[in-house]
Write a protein that holds these residues in place. Structure first.
Motif, mmCIF file in Angstrom:
data_model
loop_
_atom_site.group_PDB
_atom_site.id
_atom_site.type_symbol
_atom_site.label_atom_id
_atom_site.label_comp_id
_atom_site.label_asym_id
_atom_site.label_seq_id
_atom_site.Cartn_x
_atom_site.Cartn_y
_atom_site.Cartn_z
ATOM 1 N N GLY A 59 14.094 8.343 -6.608
ATOM 2 C CA GLY A 59 13.931 8.164 -8.044
ATOM 3 C C GLY A 59 13.916 6.709 -8.453
ATOM 4 O O GLY A 59 13.087 6.282 -9.262
ATOM 5 N N LEU A 60 14.839 5.919 -7.881
ATOM 6 C CA LEU A 60 14.901 4.498 -8.224
ATOM 7 C C LEU A 60 13.657 3.749 -7.773
ATOM 8 O O LEU A 60 13.126 2.902 -8.502
ATOM 9 N N MET A 61 13.176 4.058 -6.592
ATOM 10 C CA MET A 61 12.020 3.345 -6.067
ATOM 11 C C MET A 61 10.727 3.786 -6.740
ATOM 12 O O MET A 61 9.859 2.962 -7.057
ATOM 13 N N MET A 63 10.335 5.746 -9.784
ATOM 14 C CA MET A 63 10.325 5.615 -11.238
ATOM 15 C C MET A 63 10.700 4.207 -11.702
ATOM 16 O O MET A 63 10.185 3.726 -12.703
ATOM 17 N N GLY A 64 11.583 3.544 -10.963
ATOM 18 C CA GLY A 64 11.964 2.193 -11.351
ATOM 19 C C GLY A 64 10.815 1.213 -11.268
ATOM 20 O O GLY A 64 10.781 0.202 -11.976
ATOM 21 N N LEU A 65 9.847 1.497 -10.413
ATOM 22 C CA LEU A 65 8.686 0.618 -10.247
ATOM 23 C C LEU A 65 7.440 1.201 -10.915
ATOM 24 O O LEU A 65 6.325 0.760 -10.638
ATOM 25 N N ALA A 66 7.623 2.182 -11.799
ATOM 26 C CA ALA A 66 6.483 2.806 -12.484
ATOM 27 C C ALA A 66 5.708 1.807 -13.316
ATOM 28 O O ALA A 66 4.511 1.974 -13.555
ATOM 29 N N GLY A 67 6.383 0.756 -13.773
ATOM 30 C CA GLY A 67 5.736 -0.240 -14.612
ATOM 31 C C GLY A 67 4.601 -0.980 -13.941
ATOM 32 O O GLY A 67 3.799 -1.636 -14.618
ATOM 33 N N PHE A 68 4.516 -0.891 -12.604
ATOM 34 C CA PHE A 68 3.387 -1.512 -11.900
ATOM 35 C C PHE A 68 2.063 -1.038 -12.485
ATOM 36 O O PHE A 68 1.119 -1.819 -12.633
ATOM 37 N N GLY A 69 1.987 0.246 -12.811
ATOM 38 C CA GLY A 69 0.738 0.808 -13.316
ATOM 39 C C GLY A 69 0.291 0.150 -14.598
ATOM 40 O O GLY A 69 -0.890 -0.194 -14.756
ATOM 41 N N ILE A 70 1.229 -0.063 -15.525
ATOM 42 C CA ILE A 70 0.842 -0.640 -16.804
ATOM 43 C C ILE A 70 0.566 -2.137 -16.678
ATOM 44 O O ILE A 70 -0.186 -2.714 -17.483
ATOM 45 N N VAL A 71 1.155 -2.776 -15.674
ATOM 46 C CA VAL A 71 0.839 -4.184 -15.417
ATOM 47 C C VAL A 71 -0.633 -4.329 -15.063
ATOM 48 O O VAL A 71 -1.345 -5.202 -15.586
ATOM 49 N N VAL A 160 11.186 -9.182 -9.454
ATOM 50 C CA VAL A 160 12.434 -8.922 -10.182
ATOM 51 C C VAL A 160 12.867 -7.465 -10.016
ATOM 52 O O VAL A 160 14.029 -7.181 -9.701
ATOM 53 N N MET A 161 11.949 -6.535 -10.201
ATOM 54 C CA MET A 161 12.301 -5.126 -10.104
ATOM 55 C C MET A 161 12.630 -4.725 -8.672
ATOM 56 O O MET A 161 13.558 -3.945 -8.434
ATOM 57 N N SER A 162 11.885 -5.252 -7.715
ATOM 58 C CA SER A 162 12.178 -4.934 -6.316
ATOM 59 C C SER A 162 13.559 -5.437 -5.921
ATOM 60 O O SER A 162 14.295 -4.761 -5.190
ATOM 61 N N THR A 163 13.913 -6.621 -6.435
ATOM 62 C CA THR A 163 15.234 -7.189 -6.143
ATOM 63 C C THR A 163 16.341 -6.378 -6.806
ATOM 64 O O THR A 163 17.422 -6.213 -6.243
ATOM 65 N N ALA A 164 16.070 -5.841 -7.991
ATOM 66 C CA ALA A 164 17.093 -5.083 -8.717
ATOM 67 C C ALA A 164 17.304 -3.696 -8.122
ATOM 68 O O ALA A 164 18.425 -3.184 -8.101
ATOM 69 N N VAL A 165 16.231 -3.078 -7.624
ATOM 70 C CA VAL A 165 16.308 -1.697 -7.157
ATOM 71 C C VAL A 165 17.193 -1.560 -5.914
ATOM 72 O O VAL A 165 17.998 -0.620 -5.816
ATOM 73 N N ILE A 166 17.073 -2.484 -4.969
ATOM 74 C CA ILE A 166 17.824 -2.369 -3.712
ATOM 75 C C ILE A 166 19.339 -2.364 -3.936
ATOM 76 O O ILE A 166 20.045 -1.479 -3.422
#
Length: 241
Positions: A59-61, A63-71, A160-166
């Motif tokens: 879920g974290l990986m 959904m947490g990185l879902a924003g890639f699509g809108i970027v 930033v998001m990859s660093t936060a998720v781990i």
């Protein structure tokens, strides 16, 4: 708004289902942990403890990185073209978030099927309740991820998001319960809402329903959902005003 959400959701689901490899690939890392680490973990733990941790990781990986699509949509001008249509601004967010939820459901089902093949034996009621919990959490994470993507420099979003998720995955106790960690690390992990959700999932997968742990997990998930969806809605409306 409901009509616009349905149109965007239907389109998003159609695209998702045409990219079956992408759905499977998104679940590869948790599946690898299940296959390669699971048999070792099973010697001193249970599959009902490990699999919920991997679901939280997924879920974290995912959904947490879902924003890639809108970027990418923002960079290519797709978002700008959608903004000038009469479509509801809230629908532009909800359509995407619900599509992400479908992806999470499919990936979670895949993980559970493999888990049962290895020895997971969670009760049906626990699975159903856990599913609801993880879907609500996934919707919240996706909305928050979109909010971050729209307010942050698009080139900074990925690192930033990859660093936060781990750290969030590790502090949730995804691989080992945080009760086994040193006292200082256990104390820090209580700041993360994902620890409470994961502990609730583990109770549900063990067939324990009316416990304080499950109650805490449900309460934290509900609060997190309200906060995340509120932030996501306000940011999306402001950015699309």
């Amino acid at each position: 708004m409901l009509r616009d959400t349905w149109v965007l959701f239907r389109h998003g689901v159609g695209v998702t289902l045409r990219q079956k490899v992408g759905v499977v690939f998104g679940a590869v890392q948790p599946l690898l942990f299940l296959v390669l680490f699971g048999p070792i973990f099973a010697t001193f733990g249970t599959w009902e403890t490990l699999v919920p941790g991997l679901i939280i990781q997924l879920g974290l990986m995912s959904m947490g990185l879902a924003g890639f699509g809108i970027v990418f949509e923002k960079r290519s001008g797709v978002l700008e073209r959608m903004r000038v249509t009469p479509a509801s601004r809230l629908a532009l967010l909800l359509g995407r978030v619900l599509t992400n939820a479908v992806t999470l459901i499919l990936q979670t089902l895949l993980l559970l099927v493999v888990g049962f093949a290895f020895g997971l034996r969670a009760p049906a009621l626990g699975l159903a309740a856990g599913f609801v919990l993880i879907v609500v959490l996934g919707l919240s994470l996706a909305a928050l991820s979109y909010a971050v993507a729209l307010t942050m420099n698009e080139q900074l979003f990925a690192p930033v998001m990859s660093t936060a998720v781990i750290p969030l995955i590790l502090l949730s106790g995804s691989f080992l319960p945080m009760s086994m960690a040193p006292g200082w690390l256990d104390a820090i992990s209580h700041v993360s809402p994902f620890r409470y959700v994961l502990e609730a999932l583990r109770d549900l997968f063990h067939g324990h329903y009316l416990t304080g742990t499950v109650g805490a997990g449900v309460a934290v998930t509900a609060v997190f959902a309200v906060v995340s969806l509120t932030i996501g809605t306000r940011v999306f409306n402001r950015e699309n005003a």
